[in-house]
Design a protein around this motif. Sequence first.
Motif, PDB file in Angstrom:
ATOM      1  N   LYS A  61     -24.800  20.415 -51.988  1.00  0.00           N
ATOM      2  CA  LYS A  61     -23.445  19.372 -52.216  1.00  0.00           C
ATOM      3  C   LYS A  61     -22.619  20.059 -51.266  1.00  0.00           C
ATOM      4  O   LYS A  61     -21.763  19.497 -50.586  1.00  0.00           O
ATOM      5  CB  LYS A  61     -23.176  19.044 -53.467  1.00  0.00           C
ATOM      6  CG  LYS A  61     -23.965  18.012 -54.217  1.00  0.00           C
ATOM      7  CD  LYS A  61     -23.503  17.618 -55.560  1.00  0.00           C
ATOM      8  CE  LYS A  61     -24.731  16.534 -56.175  1.00  0.00           C
ATOM      9  NZ  LYS A  61     -24.545  16.789 -57.563  1.00  0.00           N
ATOM     10  N   ARG A  62     -22.434  21.673 -51.660  1.00  0.00           N
ATOM     11  CA  ARG A  62     -21.399  22.338 -50.852  1.00  0.00           C
ATOM     12  C   ARG A  62     -21.687  22.475 -49.269  1.00  0.00           C
ATOM     13  O   ARG A  62     -20.703  22.246 -48.593  1.00  0.00           O
ATOM     14  CB  ARG A  62     -21.333  23.607 -51.592  1.00  0.00           C
ATOM     15  CG  ARG A  62     -20.612  23.671 -52.975  1.00  0.00           C
ATOM     16  CD  ARG A  62     -20.794  25.094 -53.595  1.00  0.00           C
ATOM     17  NE  ARG A  62     -19.827  26.125 -52.872  1.00  0.00           N
ATOM     18  CZ  ARG A  62     -20.147  27.460 -52.731  1.00  0.00           C
ATOM     19  NH1 ARG A  62     -20.643  27.769 -53.801  1.00  0.00           N
ATOM     20  NH2 ARG A  62     -19.259  28.275 -52.181  1.00  0.00           N
ATOM     21  N   ILE A  63     -22.918  22.384 -49.107  1.00  0.00           N
ATOM     22  CA  ILE A  63     -23.225  22.345 -47.552  1.00  0.00           C
ATOM     23  C   ILE A  63     -22.819  21.087 -47.010  1.00  0.00           C
ATOM     24  O   ILE A  63     -22.228  21.020 -45.913  1.00  0.00           O
ATOM     25  CB  ILE A  63     -24.685  22.597 -47.575  1.00  0.00           C
ATOM     26  CG1 ILE A  63     -25.011  24.014 -47.639  1.00  0.00           C
ATOM     27  CG2 ILE A  63     -25.061  22.219 -45.990  1.00  0.00           C
ATOM     28  CD1 ILE A  63     -26.609  24.465 -47.671  1.00  0.00           C
ATOM     29  N   GLU A  64     -23.007  20.111 -47.716  1.00  0.00           N
ATOM     30  CA  GLU A  64     -22.814  18.751 -47.081  1.00  0.00           C
ATOM     31  C   GLU A  64     -21.302  18.581 -46.838  1.00  0.00           C
ATOM     32  O   GLU A  64     -20.874  18.015 -46.010  1.00  0.00           O
ATOM     33  CB  GLU A  64     -23.028  17.673 -48.199  1.00  0.00           C
ATOM     34  CG  GLU A  64     -24.477  16.940 -47.892  1.00  0.00           C
ATOM     35  CD  GLU A  64     -24.829  15.863 -49.032  1.00  0.00           C
ATOM     36  OE1 GLU A  64     -23.974  14.878 -49.163  1.00  0.00           O
ATOM     37  OE2 GLU A  64     -25.909  15.917 -49.626  1.00  0.00           O
ATOM     38  N   LEU A  65     -20.564  18.939 -48.116  1.00  0.00           N
ATOM     39  CA  LEU A  65     -18.971  18.858 -48.098  1.00  0.00           C
ATOM     40  C   LEU A  65     -18.378  19.971 -46.686  1.00  0.00           C
ATOM     41  O   LEU A  65     -17.630  19.249 -46.107  1.00  0.00           O
ATOM     42  CB  LEU A  65     -18.465  19.525 -49.360  1.00  0.00           C
ATOM     43  CG  LEU A  65     -17.355  19.030 -49.968  1.00  0.00           C
ATOM     44  CD1 LEU A  65     -17.737  17.622 -50.502  1.00  0.00           C
ATOM     45  CD2 LEU A  65     -16.900  19.728 -51.018  1.00  0.00           C
ATOM     46  N   ASN A  66     -19.274  21.037 -46.438  1.00  0.00           N
ATOM     47  CA  ASN A  66     -18.708  21.940 -45.242  1.00  0.00           C
ATOM     48  C   ASN A  66     -18.944  21.248 -44.040  1.00  0.00           C
ATOM     49  O   ASN A  66     -18.087  21.432 -43.133  1.00  0.00           O
ATOM     50  CB  ASN A  66     -19.046  23.161 -45.579  1.00  0.00           C
ATOM     51  CG  ASN A  66     -18.360  24.182 -46.689  1.00  0.00           C
ATOM     52  OD1 ASN A  66     -17.255  24.583 -46.277  1.00  0.00           O
ATOM     53  ND2 ASN A  66     -18.817  24.208 -47.870  1.00  0.00           N
ATOM     54  N   ASN A  67     -20.078  20.849 -44.134  1.00  0.00           N
ATOM     55  CA  ASN A  67     -20.643  20.049 -42.779  1.00  0.00           C
ATOM     56  C   ASN A  67     -19.541  18.781 -42.406  1.00  0.00           C
ATOM     57  O   ASN A  67     -19.188  18.686 -41.166  1.00  0.00           O
ATOM     58  CB  ASN A  67     -21.884  19.557 -42.976  1.00  0.00           C
ATOM     59  CG  ASN A  67     -23.136  20.326 -42.548  1.00  0.00           C
ATOM     60  OD1 ASN A  67     -22.838  21.309 -41.692  1.00  0.00           O
ATOM     61  ND2 ASN A  67     -24.329  20.521 -43.204  1.00  0.00           N
ATOM     62  N   SER A  68     -19.314  18.126 -43.618  1.00  0.00           N
ATOM     63  CA  SER A  68     -18.115  17.165 -43.207  1.00  0.00           C
ATOM     64  C   SER A  68     -16.833  17.476 -42.664  1.00  0.00           C
ATOM     65  O   SER A  68     -16.372  17.141 -41.890  1.00  0.00           O
ATOM     66  CB  SER A  68     -17.832  16.126 -44.455  1.00  0.00           C
ATOM     67  OG  SER A  68     -19.282  15.666 -44.934  1.00  0.00           O
ATOM     68  N   GLU A  69     -16.619  18.736 -43.393  1.00  0.00           N
ATOM     69  CA  GLU A  69     -15.355  19.405 -42.704  1.00  0.00           C
ATOM     70  C   GLU A  69     -15.312  19.863 -41.493  1.00  0.00           C
ATOM     71  O   GLU A  69     -14.382  19.742 -40.598  1.00  0.00           O
ATOM     72  CB  GLU A  69     -14.978  20.560 -43.780  1.00  0.00           C
ATOM     73  CG  GLU A  69     -13.710  21.018 -43.601  1.00  0.00           C
ATOM     74  CD  GLU A  69     -12.848  21.983 -44.694  1.00  0.00           C
ATOM     75  OE1 GLU A  69     -12.202  22.833 -44.296  1.00  0.00           O
ATOM     76  OE2 GLU A  69     -13.630  22.083 -45.879  1.00  0.00           O
ATOM     77  N   VAL A  70     -16.417  20.314 -41.219  1.00  0.00           N
ATOM     78  CA  VAL A  70     -16.854  20.771 -39.827  1.00  0.00           C
ATOM     79  C   VAL A  70     -16.653  19.778 -38.710  1.00  0.00           C
ATOM     80  O   VAL A  70     -16.216  19.807 -37.591  1.00  0.00           O
ATOM     81  CB  VAL A  70     -18.138  21.670 -39.454  1.00  0.00           C
ATOM     82  CG1 VAL A  70     -18.557  21.952 -38.183  1.00  0.00           C
ATOM     83  CG2 VAL A  70     -17.929  23.011 -40.360  1.00  0.00           C
TER      84      VAL A  70
END
Length: 169
Positions: A61-70
Amino acid sequence: GRCTEGLQLEFDRNSELQRMNDLANEVRKNLELQLNDYQNSMVNLKRKISVNSADISQLEKRIELNNSEVESLKKEFENTKALAFDESSTTCPCCGQVYPEDKQKEIEEKFEADKQAKMNQINHTAKDRLSLIDGLKNEIKELEKLQKEAQSELEKCESKALEIDKAIR
């Protein structure tokens, strides 16, 4: 004489049977203790597997969140890059008079410097996020490795427990 010999033989046989019975009970008790140990290990391993699965889900989930932010940062970078200098900013808002050439140049240079600084800041933040994502992916790899080990250990325990259970019955 003979009667006593018969009783002695009977007594010896009963003693031997009792000894064998005691031995069998001791073996059974040891097997039950081993079975109990394996069952406890299985409970702990299942808990560990469950916790690792939850941790992996959280990291994903944290990876998804960070990918969205990128992705947002990429859009923000493109929007910032596309900003054009506003020629009207070279005119005084109060009196409508055009600023002198050197003041106009200074205003445009400040705009370009601010734009570049914002693009650099966005880039830096995006790089941090990508680095964080790599770290999270590595954490997941580690947890998946531990997950495999725990699963393998659990299967061994289940197999041993089954063997012991069969031996006891």
